[in-house]
Design a protein around this motif. Structure first.
Motif, PDB file in Angstrom:
ATOM      1  N   PHE A   1     -25.504 -32.354 -18.836  1.00  0.00           N
ATOM      2  CA  PHE A   1     -24.584 -33.076 -19.245  1.00  0.00           C
ATOM      3  C   PHE A   1     -24.101 -34.069 -18.235  1.00  0.00           C
ATOM      4  CE2 PHE A   1     -20.314 -34.557 -20.325  1.00  0.00           C
ATOM      5  CZ  PHE A   1     -20.438 -34.959 -21.416  1.00  0.00           C
ATOM      6  N   ALA A   2     -23.774 -33.480 -17.019  1.00  0.00           N
ATOM      7  CA  ALA A   2     -23.302 -34.268 -15.834  1.00  0.00           C
ATOM      8  C   ALA A   2     -24.469 -35.382 -15.379  1.00  0.00           C
ATOM      9  CB  ALA A   2     -23.003 -33.533 -14.351  1.00  0.00           C
ATOM     10  N   ALA A   3     -25.648 -35.029 -15.433  1.00  0.00           N
ATOM     11  CA  ALA A   3     -26.835 -35.694 -15.009  1.00  0.00           C
ATOM     12  C   ALA A   3     -27.110 -36.788 -15.869  1.00  0.00           C
ATOM     13  CB  ALA A   3     -28.257 -34.952 -14.963  1.00  0.00           C
ATOM     14  N   GLU A   4     -27.059 -36.759 -17.179  1.00  0.00           N
ATOM     15  CA  GLU A   4     -27.011 -37.587 -18.431  1.00  0.00           C
ATOM     16  C   GLU A   4     -25.685 -38.406 -18.638  1.00  0.00           C
ATOM     17  OE1 GLU A   4     -27.946 -35.138 -21.605  1.00  0.00           O
ATOM     18  OE2 GLU A   4     -29.769 -34.314 -20.981  1.00  0.00           O
ATOM     19  N   ASN A   5     -24.741 -38.116 -18.059  1.00  0.00           N
ATOM     20  CA  ASN A   5     -23.494 -38.946 -18.184  1.00  0.00           C
ATOM     21  C   ASN A   5     -22.655 -39.148 -17.189  1.00  0.00           C
ATOM     22  OD1 ASN A   5     -23.129 -38.669 -21.536  1.00  0.00           O
ATOM     23  ND2 ASN A   5     -23.885 -36.729 -20.792  1.00  0.00           N
ATOM     24  N   LEU A   6     -23.447 -39.230 -15.889  1.00  0.00           N
ATOM     25  CA  LEU A   6     -22.895 -39.297 -14.636  1.00  0.00           C
ATOM     26  C   LEU A   6     -21.548 -40.056 -14.539  1.00  0.00           C
ATOM     27  CD1 LEU A   6     -23.589 -38.068 -12.032  1.00  0.00           C
ATOM     28  CD2 LEU A   6     -24.793 -40.093 -11.375  1.00  0.00           C
ATOM     29  N   GLU A   7     -21.346 -41.242 -14.565  1.00  0.00           N
ATOM     30  CA  GLU A   7     -20.345 -42.027 -14.350  1.00  0.00           C
ATOM     31  C   GLU A   7     -18.981 -41.439 -15.290  1.00  0.00           C
ATOM     32  OE1 GLU A   7     -19.898 -43.657 -11.796  1.00  0.00           O
ATOM     33  OE2 GLU A   7     -21.772 -44.001 -11.084  1.00  0.00           O
ATOM     34  N   LEU A   8     -19.440 -41.144 -16.477  1.00  0.00           N
ATOM     35  CA  LEU A   8     -18.253 -40.796 -17.157  1.00  0.00           C
ATOM     36  C   LEU A   8     -17.703 -39.249 -16.748  1.00  0.00           C
ATOM     37  CD1 LEU A   8     -19.448 -41.764 -20.796  1.00  0.00           C
ATOM     38  CD2 LEU A   8     -17.157 -42.848 -19.714  1.00  0.00           C
ATOM     39  N   TRP A   9     -18.886 -38.251 -16.271  1.00  0.00           N
ATOM     40  CA  TRP A   9     -18.454 -37.186 -15.643  1.00  0.00           C
ATOM     41  C   TRP A   9     -17.754 -37.318 -14.490  1.00  0.00           C
ATOM     42  CZ3 TRP A   9     -20.653 -35.181 -11.111  1.00  0.00           C
ATOM     43  CH2 TRP A   9     -20.441 -33.615 -11.035  1.00  0.00           C
TER      44      TRP A   9
ATOM     45  N   VAL B   1     -23.401 -28.904  -8.763  1.00  0.00           N
ATOM     46  CA  VAL B   1     -23.787 -30.079  -9.396  1.00  0.00           C
ATOM     47  C   VAL B   1     -23.348 -31.493  -8.781  1.00  0.00           C
ATOM     48  CG1 VAL B   1     -23.460 -31.299 -11.538  1.00  0.00           C
ATOM     49  CG2 VAL B   1     -23.763 -28.783 -11.616  1.00  0.00           C
ATOM     50  N   ALA B   2     -22.092 -31.269  -8.356  1.00  0.00           N
ATOM     51  CA  ALA B   2     -21.391 -32.657  -7.585  1.00  0.00           C
ATOM     52  C   ALA B   2     -22.302 -32.886  -6.457  1.00  0.00           C
ATOM     53  CB  ALA B   2     -20.053 -32.240  -7.199  1.00  0.00           C
ATOM     54  N   LEU B   3     -22.714 -31.917  -5.449  1.00  0.00           N
ATOM     55  CA  LEU B   3     -23.545 -32.354  -4.424  1.00  0.00           C
ATOM     56  C   LEU B   3     -24.931 -32.652  -4.867  1.00  0.00           C
ATOM     57  CD1 LEU B   3     -22.095 -29.730  -1.695  1.00  0.00           C
ATOM     58  CD2 LEU B   3     -21.502 -32.023  -1.854  1.00  0.00           C
ATOM     59  N   GLY B   4     -25.469 -31.951  -5.790  1.00  0.00           N
ATOM     60  CA  GLY B   4     -26.753 -31.943  -6.019  1.00  0.00           C
ATOM     61  C   GLY B   4     -27.097 -33.258  -6.815  1.00  0.00           C
ATOM     62  N   LEU B   5     -25.968 -33.786  -7.407  1.00  0.00           N
ATOM     63  CA  LEU B   5     -26.339 -35.145  -8.184  1.00  0.00           C
ATOM     64  C   LEU B   5     -25.886 -36.218  -7.233  1.00  0.00           C
ATOM     65  CD1 LEU B   5     -25.374 -34.332 -11.837  1.00  0.00           C
ATOM     66  CD2 LEU B   5     -27.629 -34.387 -10.619  1.00  0.00           C
ATOM     67  N   GLU B   6     -25.544 -35.963  -5.916  1.00  0.00           N
ATOM     68  CA  GLU B   6     -24.990 -37.316  -5.380  1.00  0.00           C
ATOM     69  C   GLU B   6     -26.391 -38.067  -4.817  1.00  0.00           C
ATOM     70  OE1 GLU B   6     -22.278 -38.714  -3.591  1.00  0.00           O
ATOM     71  OE2 GLU B   6     -21.200 -37.456  -4.979  1.00  0.00           O
ATOM     72  N   GLN B   7     -26.148 -39.378  -4.992  1.00  0.00           N
ATOM     73  CA  GLN B   7     -27.166 -40.052  -4.289  1.00  0.00           C
ATOM     74  C   GLN B   7     -27.209 -40.441  -3.128  1.00  0.00           C
ATOM     75  OE1 GLN B   7     -26.309 -43.329  -7.452  1.00  0.00           O
ATOM     76  NE2 GLN B   7     -26.814 -42.230  -9.087  1.00  0.00           N
ATOM     77  N   LYS B   8     -27.386 -39.401  -2.376  1.00  0.00           N
ATOM     78  CA  LYS B   8     -27.547 -39.536  -0.910  1.00  0.00           C
ATOM     79  C   LYS B   8     -28.478 -38.554  -0.319  1.00  0.00           C
ATOM     80  CE  LYS B   8     -22.717 -40.937  -0.702  1.00  0.00           C
ATOM     81  NZ  LYS B   8     -21.238 -40.690  -0.402  1.00  0.00           N
ATOM     82  N   LEU B   9     -28.414 -38.110   0.918  1.00  0.00           N
ATOM     83  CA  LEU B   9     -29.311 -37.312   1.480  1.00  0.00           C
ATOM     84  C   LEU B   9     -29.301 -35.829   1.066  1.00  0.00           C
ATOM     85  CD1 LEU B   9     -28.993 -38.215   5.334  1.00  0.00           C
ATOM     86  CD2 LEU B   9     -31.009 -38.772   3.631  1.00  0.00           C
ATOM     87  N   VAL B  10     -28.084 -35.378   0.464  1.00  0.00           N
ATOM     88  CA  VAL B  10     -27.763 -33.904  -0.174  1.00  0.00           C
ATOM     89  C   VAL B  10     -28.134 -33.991  -1.294  1.00  0.00           C
ATOM     90  CG1 VAL B  10     -25.824 -33.478   1.429  1.00  0.00           C
ATOM     91  CG2 VAL B  10     -25.433 -34.641  -0.840  1.00  0.00           C
TER      92      VAL B  10
END
Length: 202
Positions: free
Chosen positions: A98-106, A166-175
């Protein structure tokens, strides 16, 4: 209902739905009342006749997001192997998806900050707390001798662990972690936590 009240109710609905789309497209920082007013066809100041302030607007959008999350978790809870352990795994993966599919709202659910002296409305608190039942019920089956308070603490701890991944895994950075790998790691984490808790009670 008078025509004036009907128009206000429609404008309020339009406002919340437009704010939802704006956050989904731009993120929470991109939410601008001037753009919202233009989109729904009202004066800029009229926005505050429809909601108390931007805080209420963001919380109303958040309630819609939480409702859809609740539906996703309910589906995960009722589909698949009925064991409490695997139910918790499915719920955790559904949360990640859900977080991945609704990233900004999440993200907006956690990024939004109210002033320290403002109290979160009861309806918003209830919207958030009711989601914990998805974690609480399987835990209660696994640990029937635990008190409600202890189960609540375990539920929040389990959520915190999954949310952090989830929060770290979906970060659009090195992590950042590829979604399939993240889903697997989350499943492994939940199983390990549950197995460890069960072992401690034996």
């Amino acid at each position: 209902m008078t025509k004036a009240l009907e128009r206000r109710a429609k404008l309020r609905t339009d406002l919340i739905q437009t704010a939802e789309r704006m956050i989904a497209e731009r993120g929470l920082a991109g939410l601008k009342t001037r753009d919202l007013a233009r989109a729904i066809g009202c004066a800029n100041g009229a926005v505050y006749n429809l909601v108390t302030d931007v805080d209420e607007l963001v919380l109303r959008v958040g309630s819609r997001t939480l409702l859809r999350l609740d539906e996703a978790l309910s589906t995960a809870e009722s589909t698949g192997e009925p064991s409490p352990r695997e139910t918790l795994v499915r719920i955790a993966i559904a949360y990640c998806d859900f977080a991945a599919e609704n990233l900004e709202l999440w993200r907006a659910l956690f990024e939004h900050r109210m002033a320290a002296d403002k109290i979160l409305p009861d309806w918003s608190v209830n919207d958030q707390l009711q989601l914990f039942r998805h974690i609480y019920h399987p835990l209660a089956l696994l640990f029937p001798k635990r008190s409600q308070e202890d189960l609540g603490i375990t539920a929040r701890s389990l959520f915190s662990a999954v949310h952090g991944m989830v929060a770290l895994g979906l970060e659009q950075k090195l992590v950042a972690v590829p979604l399939p790998a993240l889903r697997k790691e989350i499943a492994d984490l939940v199983r390990a936590m549950i197995d460890g808790l069960v072992a401690r009670t034996e």
